[in-house]
Design a protein around this motif. Structure first.
Motif, short mmCIF file in Angstrom:
data_model
loop_
_atom_site.label_atom_id
_atom_site.label_comp_id
_atom_site.label_asym_id
_atom_site.label_seq_id
_atom_site.Cartn_x
_atom_site.Cartn_y
_atom_site.Cartn_z
N ASP A 184 0.88 -1.17 0.00
CA ASP A 184 0.00 0.00 0.00
C ASP A 184 0.92 1.22 0.00
O ASP A 184 1.60 1.50 0.99
CB ASP A 184 -0.91 -0.03 1.24
CG ASP A 184 -1.92 1.12 1.26
OD1 ASP A 184 -1.60 2.18 0.68
OD2 ASP A 184 -2.98 0.97 1.88
N SER A 206 -4.95 4.26 -1.85
CA SER A 206 -6.18 5.02 -1.69
C SER A 206 -5.92 6.31 -2.48
O SER A 206 -5.10 7.14 -2.06
CB SER A 206 -6.44 5.34 -0.22
OG SER A 206 -7.43 6.35 -0.16
N THR A 208 -7.90 8.57 -2.77
CA THR A 208 -8.56 9.61 -1.97
C THR A 208 -7.54 10.60 -1.41
O THR A 208 -7.88 11.74 -1.13
CB THR A 208 -9.28 8.92 -0.78
OG1 THR A 208 -9.98 7.77 -1.26
CG2 THR A 208 -10.22 9.85 -0.07
N SER A 337 -8.53 11.43 7.15
CA SER A 337 -7.99 11.46 5.79
C SER A 337 -6.68 12.26 5.78
O SER A 337 -6.24 12.78 6.82
CB SER A 337 -8.96 12.02 4.75
OG SER A 337 -8.59 11.54 3.46
N ARG A 372 -2.21 12.65 14.87
CA ARG A 372 -1.65 12.62 13.51
C ARG A 372 -2.00 13.91 12.78
O ARG A 372 -3.16 14.33 12.77
CB ARG A 372 -2.25 11.42 12.75
CG ARG A 372 -1.62 11.18 11.39
CD ARG A 372 -2.34 10.07 10.63
NE ARG A 372 -3.55 10.56 9.99
CZ ARG A 372 -4.42 9.79 9.33
NH1 ARG A 372 -4.23 8.49 9.23
NH2 ARG A 372 -5.49 10.32 8.77
N1 LCS Z 1 -4.79 2.64 2.69
C1 LCS Z 1 -4.35 3.64 3.49
C2 LCS Z 1 -2.90 3.73 3.81
C3 LCS Z 1 -5.24 4.58 3.99
O1 LCS Z 1 -4.77 5.55 4.76
C4 LCS Z 1 -6.62 4.45 3.66
C5 LCS Z 1 -7.62 5.41 4.19
C6 LCS Z 1 -7.04 3.38 2.86
C7 LCS Z 1 -6.09 2.51 2.38
C8 LCS Z 1 -8.47 3.20 2.46
O2 LCS Z 1 -8.79 4.10 1.46
P1 LCS Z 1 -10.25 4.68 1.17
O3 LCS Z 1 -11.16 3.49 0.98
O4 LCS Z 1 -10.65 5.51 2.34
O5 LCS Z 1 -10.07 5.45 -0.09
N2 LCS Z 1 -7.14 6.19 5.25
C9 LCS Z 1 -7.80 7.05 5.95
C10 LCS Z 1 -7.25 7.77 7.04
O6 LCS Z 1 -6.12 7.58 7.50
N3 LCS Z 1 -8.12 8.63 7.48
O7 LCS Z 1 -9.33 8.51 6.82
C11 LCS Z 1 -9.20 7.51 5.77
#
Ligand code: LCS
Length: 396
Positions: A184, A206, A208, A337, A372
């Motif tokens: 990841d 992600s 996002t 996020s 964080r």
């Molecule tokens: N991998 C990592 C490293 C992440 O930080 C997150 C989401 C995901 C996968 C999952 O991705 P998503 O389905 O949300 O696009 N991390 C988040 C965080 O640290 N805070 O809110 C979401």
């Protein structure tokens, strides 16, 4: 641009999603359609049989989505990408594509909370076992491998403690035992780390976070190295159906155009914020891979091109102090996020990693007092002044 794979990443960010649209559009248009018409019955049959190239149905393929997939594949030096509706959809599709009942996964204990619970929950219900290990400890990784281990899954740096795992060494260990490695790469983006070039087999993100960069889309992506994997993963993604929309693909492709410049600024500002925190008398500990105080500092400097934009830390006042800080900041936004242009602050134990439960958090070194910060692109002076103001309110 035909030779885009030979260009610098800065150029790839700007140009890799350009499609050569018949209209001459400079930016890949949003093909906001669920389905594509066939010229005649034979044409439709030829497309379904794979005898002719073309589009059928957006869950299977769509030009706007493909432009984004190609962009991330180019940046990661992979064969092809598969864009998904979220990071979790990308991770689930990866598990479903690579694992079957009776298989075992070795996973970093420092991963995003829902990745941990996807393994211990849904995947275990389908008969897939997993062992969580401190993946910065290569001996522990090798020791956790069983005859039925098919995958080593790591997130590096790990969310939220920024523990760093050696992708090259873990790939060697895994391949020596007939297992494959999934990384990841969300916290780094392909600008700071390209796991496939270090021996990993699959990368997930992600999108996002840094790839989109503007906190307005939830999306994920998988990048594979071979045609064989691509076909297998595409079939599973098509069946599970966790695909991205054309509109969100457009937004992420637009975000990627500025990825390299955003990352450069975010690394610089995060380092300044981390240094400010490290020198502050109300701070107990700062977790930041670029500092000699970080246990995998040397590995981080070797494996990563920059520290990334996330800083985690503990206050001397523990959870009480952290809460006061998070309730007192005015520019940093209290939200989960990361990777966007705005700076976010959050509390992993009660928010992003609450789902893991106290025992798994303790094993992963996620204390109740951990805070964080995901640094954005605002003026770093304004950010530090805001954090300083918040810390002034903390009594230790
Ligand atoms: N991998 C990592 C490293 C992440 O930080 C997150 C989401 C995901 C996968 C999952 O991705 P998503 O389905 O949300 O696009 N991390 C988040 C965080 O640290 N805070 O809110 C979401």
């Amino acid at each position: 641009m035909d030779d885009i794979r030979k260009r610098h990443q800065d150029t790839q960010c700007v140009h890799a999603s350009t499609l050569h649209d018949p209209s001459g559009a400079v930016v890949t248009p949003i093909y906001q359609t669920s389905t594509f018409s066939f010229r005649d019955v034979d044409h439709g049959a030829a497309l379904f049989a794979g005898k002719e190239k073309g589009y059928i149905y957006t869950r299977m393929a769509n030009p706007t989505i493909e432009a984004l997939e190609e962009t991330v594949a180019v940046l990661e030096k992979g064969y092809r990408g598969l864009a998904c509706g979220s990071g979790m959809a990308a991770i689930h599709t990866t598990f479903a594509s690579m694992l079957r009942t009776g298989d075992h996964v070795v996973c970093s204990d420092s991963v995003y909370g829902p990745t941990n619970t996807l393994l211990s929950g849904v995947m275990s219900r389908f008969g897939i076992e997993s062992t969580m290990v401190d993946s910065s400890d290569l001996k522990a990784v090798e020791h956790a491998i069983k005859p039925n281990t098919k995958m080593i899954y790591i997130e590096t740096p790990g969310n939220p403690t920024l523990v760093v795992s050696d992708i090259e060494a873990i790939s060697e260990i895994a391949h020596g035992h007939g297992a494959r490695v999934v990384v990841d790469n969300t916290f780094m983006s392909p600008i700071l780390q390209q796991p496939l070039t270090l021996g990993a087999d699959i990368v997930v993100h992600s999108m996002t976070k840094y790839l989109n960069g503007h906190a307005d889309v939830v999306a994920g992506v998988i990048v594979v190295k071979t045609e064989e994997d691509y076909k297998a993963f595409r079939q599973i993604l098509n069946q599970i159906g966790g695909v991205i929309t054309p509109f969100n693909s457009f937004l992420v492709a637009r975000g990627i155009k500025t990825l390299a410049v955003r990352i450069e600024r975010q690394c610089r500002s995060a380092e300044a914020v981390a240094r400010f925190l490290e020198n502050h008398d109300k701070i107990q500990e700062v977790y930041f891979p670029w500092f000699p105080s970080h246990p995998q500092h040397e590995l981080a400097r070797r494996q990563m091109k920059g520290p990334g934009g996330v800083v985690s830390f503990e206050l001397k006042g523990g959870m009480k102090g952290g809460k006061t800080l998070m309730n007192s900041v005015r520019l940093c936004t209290l939200a989960v996020s990361l990777g966007g242009v705005e700076t976010l602050i959050e509390h992993p134990a009660s928010m992003t990693h609450a789902v893991m439960g106290a025992e798994a958090r303790r094993k992963a070194n996620i204390s109740d007092g951990l805070v964080r910060i995901a640094v954005g692109i605002e003026s770093v002076d304004d950010l530090i002044a805001d954090i300083a103001h918040g810390l002034d309110k903390v009594s230790v």
